[in-house]
Write an enzyme that holds these catalytic residues in place. Structure first.
Site: not given
Ligand code: TA6
Length: 279
Positions: A157, A257
């Site tokens: 990510h 990602e």
């Molecule tokens: O990868 C995108 C995502 O899934 C978004 O929907 C967003 O909420 C982000 O990741 C961050 O997630 P987190 O749980 O680290 O706040």
């Protein structure tokens, strides 16, 4: 070639950090989450990753920035809504299996303390192989050590550092994406791919090469083993609701990602490798 390498382990807050400084790059890695926090190659001195100034480094909460490891599920759990988003290894203690000084890069191999948890019953070995040289290589190896197949989702990510989101474009994506902000409606990928509002997209394509262009600098991303690419920027309003994000932090970051969002089945005795190489 000899590397002037120092790999040291420093506590920062409650977190044990590895600091790698070799002839080619400087990088920091948190053992909490097996989480790369920074990577600056020395040939240009440009930081590739973004870390929130308000990231919680308390060894309890996920770290906002760097490269969170999402595993064994991506996003919310598909049946158990009480479970944390993005799985449980980003909030695990990881340990160093080995650290090797090669000709032109340093390799660090990490494993989480636990791979089994509520919401996932696969029997696995999980290994993160980080390679730090002119480029940053990140390989997440999921091995099935049990007797039953299992299916996982996950992501590298990565939060990329950019100069300004209003002067940032991504190249290499095409086809359709699912818009998480519009109930997964399928939409065509914009061309050019620029940003002017909150963005949360699952691109159902598997390009090997992507690039982020920002203020004259290009960050290249090579991906392997993915079934999709996720692009995320929370923009202003959402950032204000996030306690670990500065109000204007969204201007300096873009998540691109390398992801498995559709599900990867791993058969007994087999392994799956999800990889991102950043330069
Ligand atoms: O990868 C995108 C995502 O899934 C978004 O929907 C967003 O909420 C982000 O990741 C961050 O997630 P987190 O749980 O680290 O706040």
């Amino acid at each position: 070639m000899h590397l002037s390498q120092t790999t040291s382990s420093l506590p920062q807050g409650e977190i044990e950090m590895l600091v790698v400084d070799n002839d080619y790059a400087h990088a920091t890695i948190s053992l909490f989450g097996g989480h790369i926090l920074s990577f600056t190659p020395k040939h240009d001195g440009i930081q590739r990753l973004w870390l929130s100034k308000k990231a919680q480094l308390d060894a309890k909460h996920p770290i906002r920035g760097g490269i969170p490891i999402c595993w064994p599920w991506f996003g919310p759990h598909n049946t158990q809504t009480n479970l944390s988003a993005h799985g449980y290894v980003r909030t695990q203690a990881w340990h160093v299996v080995n650290c090797v000084d090669n000709d032109d890069h340093t390799t660090i191999c990490l494993k989480p303390s636990v791979t089994k948890g509520e919401g996932f019953d696969g029997k696995t070995q999980l290994t993160l192989i980080i390679s730090i040289g002119r480029e940053l290589g990140v390989k997440l190896v999921t091995e099935n050590t049990g007797e039953q197949p299992f299916t996982y989702t996950g992501a590298l990510h990565s939060y990329f550092h950019i100069e300004d989101i209003s002067d940032c474009t991504v190249t290499g994506l095409s086809g359709q994406y699912e818009d998480k902000l519009q109930a997964y409606k399928r939409l065509p990928t914009p061309m050019p791919y620029a940003f002017n509002s909150e963005t949360d997209r699952v691109h159902l394509v598997t390009p090997k090469e992507l690039a982020i262009k920002s203020n004259g600098h290009v960050t290249h991303i090579h991906s392997v083993g993915h079934d999709s690419i996720v692009v995320w920027n929370p923009w202003a309003e959402k950032s204000r609701t996030m306690h670990d994000m500065e109000d204007n932090g969204y201007r300096k970051m873009l998540c691109v990602e390398t992801s498995v969002t559709q599900g990867q089945t791993v058969l007994p005795g087999q392994q799956h490798v999800l990889e991102q190489v950043i330069r």
